[in-house]
Write an enzyme that holds these catalytic residues in place. Structure first.
Site, PDB file in Angstrom:
ATOM      1  N   ASP A 172       0.807  -1.222   0.000  1.00  0.00           N
ATOM      2  CA  ASP A 172       0.000   0.000   0.000  1.00  0.00           C
ATOM      3  C   ASP A 172       0.842   1.275   0.000  1.00  0.00           C
ATOM      4  OD1 ASP A 172       0.979  -0.286   2.567  1.00  0.00           O
ATOM      5  OD2 ASP A 172      -0.799   0.571   3.506  1.00  0.00           O
ATOM      6  N   TYR A 267      10.477   5.471  -0.951  1.00  0.00           N
ATOM      7  CA  TYR A 267      11.531   4.572  -0.483  1.00  0.00           C
ATOM      8  C   TYR A 267      12.819   4.698  -1.296  1.00  0.00           C
ATOM      9  CZ  TYR A 267       9.155   1.832   3.107  1.00  0.00           C
ATOM     10  OH  TYR A 267       8.548   1.429   4.267  1.00  0.00           O
TER      11      TYR A 267
END
Length: 444
Positions: A172, A267
């Site tokens: 998610d 990320y």
């Protein structure tokens, strides 16, 4: 919509995310009507603390739903339509090792990236395979929606060892980033956006973002904002965002500068700026310590209060975005809607200039026949180089599991962009082998 009702088991029922997920399931009975909800965990004590509170939540919010929790696989996986995978092998004790051992050697310590992510992935493989086997034995028509990390490594293991199983591996995190994009654009939800996204898990980029209703290209607006602020929105939107995540979302501005033709997954900072991540980390107090000090205490404390008072009224949890996303995916499969969501799936041409057998994260159409990846075109040269390195690390970890090979795991650590050289890789691996002895295969 038919009158069919579904039976769901959450594998990893002792998770601190379970109460919020149960509330989301109760609140979405129009989307995924339930007849039965079960929790399964191998830690009976931890699950009882969560399960007793969840029994009260279900009784008050969806009394028509039968609820139980168990440590018995046959009881858990018999007569289910969906298995929702939310496991953490080794729990937070091992997550702490994933973070702190690399930092001891000047390498980024993070649960899903670098050596920590690979260590976690190697621990997760046998447990996920076991859950798949339980599902196929006791409910062969069920679907498993897995969101247990490390998703890329687990997905590669599923591709190799259970290629015909009805398993969908999802994450998610891009949805969280898209929720921020929607807020930046003045829209209510990520569901108001259409998009083209490609990459690997926790390792991807948006090629396009548009207003789903009007077709307006939102990339110019988003790029102008992101180059200054990253994905940090501020105000009420971020009033409960933890400091470490605030820094993460702001750092996206520096990630974006490396390729202004796309928008990066947050990320990417761990791969673009590993030195920065180490310099700004405390090797003695990591994200795990934050969770143990705050989230875990709050969740278990609230569960104890609910059980003591015999009511969930006034509880701290609301229906959550990540839980609702998983429910949306189950809805799409259950009712064959062919809605578009992201999945981690064998490439098979979705990214035209990338190997077919690589696990990629791309938009897919979800239906009762499974997930069908959409073609997203070619990866950029910069992205392609990064992806080839990272996907090779992930495949080497699964090689290490399959062959019980020390050298394959060492190669995975050495190749990873967050690790400076093979000497450091070996030191980290040797330390990790000691603490992971109960969970890893015996690497030779």
């Amino acid at each position: 919509m038919s009158d069919k009702k579904f039976s769901v088991v959450i594998a990893g029922g002792g998770s601190t995310f379970t109460p919020g997920f149960v509330i989301s399931l109760c609140a979405n009975q129009d989307k995924l009507p339930l007849r039965k909800l079960k929790l399964y965990d191998i830690d009976a004590d931890r699950q009882k603390k969560i399960g007793d509170a969840c029994a009260i939540i279900v009784k008050e919010k969806a009394p028509q739903v039968e609820f139980e929790y168990t440590t018995d696989p046959e009881e858990a996986f018999t007569d289910v339509d969906f298995v929702l995978g939310s496991i953490r092998v080794g729990k937070y004790e091992m997550r702490s090792q994933d973070e702190k051992i690399p930092l001891k050697y000047g390498v980024n310590g993070q649960e899903t990236t670098g050596p920590g992510g690979m260590a976690y992935g190697l621990r997760s493989i046998p447990a996920i395979i076991e859950i798949i086997d339980f599902m196929e034995k006791y409910s062969p028509n069920a679907w498993m929606v897995n969101y247990s990390n490390t998703i890329a490594i687990v997905s590669e293991a599923c591709r190799r060892f259970r290629p015909n199983s009805k398993v969908v591996n999802i994450c998610d995190m891009p949805i969280d980033d898209m929720g921020r994009m929607a807020a930046i654009a003045g829209l209510k939800s990520f569901k108001d956006l259409d998009f083209t996204y490609y990459g690997l898990n926790h390792f991807g980029w948006w090629k396009s973002v548009t207003n789903k209703k009007t077709g307006e290209d939102l990339m110019p607006l988003l790029k102008d904002y992101v180059k200054k602020n990253g994905y940090y929105v501020g105000g009420d939107f971020d009033k409960e965002t933890e400091a470490s995540w605030v820094a993460t979302f702001k750092k996206v501005a520096d990630c974006y500068a490396l390729d202004p033709t796309t928008l990066p997954n947050n990320y990417m900072q761990y791969y673009y700026f590993p030195k920065y991540e180490v310099e700004n980390a405390n090797p003695h107090y990591t994200r795990t310590d934050e969770i143990l000090e705050y989230r875990q205490k709050i969740v278990f404390g609230e569960c104890a209060r609910i059980v003591k008072e015999g009511t969930a009224k006034g509880n701290l949890w609301e229906s959550e975005v990540h839980s609702n996303y998983i429910i949306d995916i189950c809805h799409a499969i259950a009712f064959n809607t062919h809605e578009k969501y992201l999945a981690n799936i064998p490439n098979n041409g979705a990214i035209c200039n990338f190997p077919d057998d690589a696990i990629v994260e791309v938009p897919c159409l979800f239906g009762s026949d499974g997930v069908q990846p959409l073609v997203v075109g070619e990866a950029g040269r910069f992205q392609l180089g990064l992806m080839m390195e990272q996907v090779t690390c992930e495949k080497l970890v699964v090689d290490a599991y399959e062959q019980k090979s020390y050298i394959k795991m060492l190669q995975a650590f050495t190749l990873n962009k967050t690790v400076p050289d093979a000497t450091v890789a070996k030191k980290i691996l040797d330390d990790m082998m000691v603490v992971n002895k109960p969970y890893w295969p015996d690497l030779k």
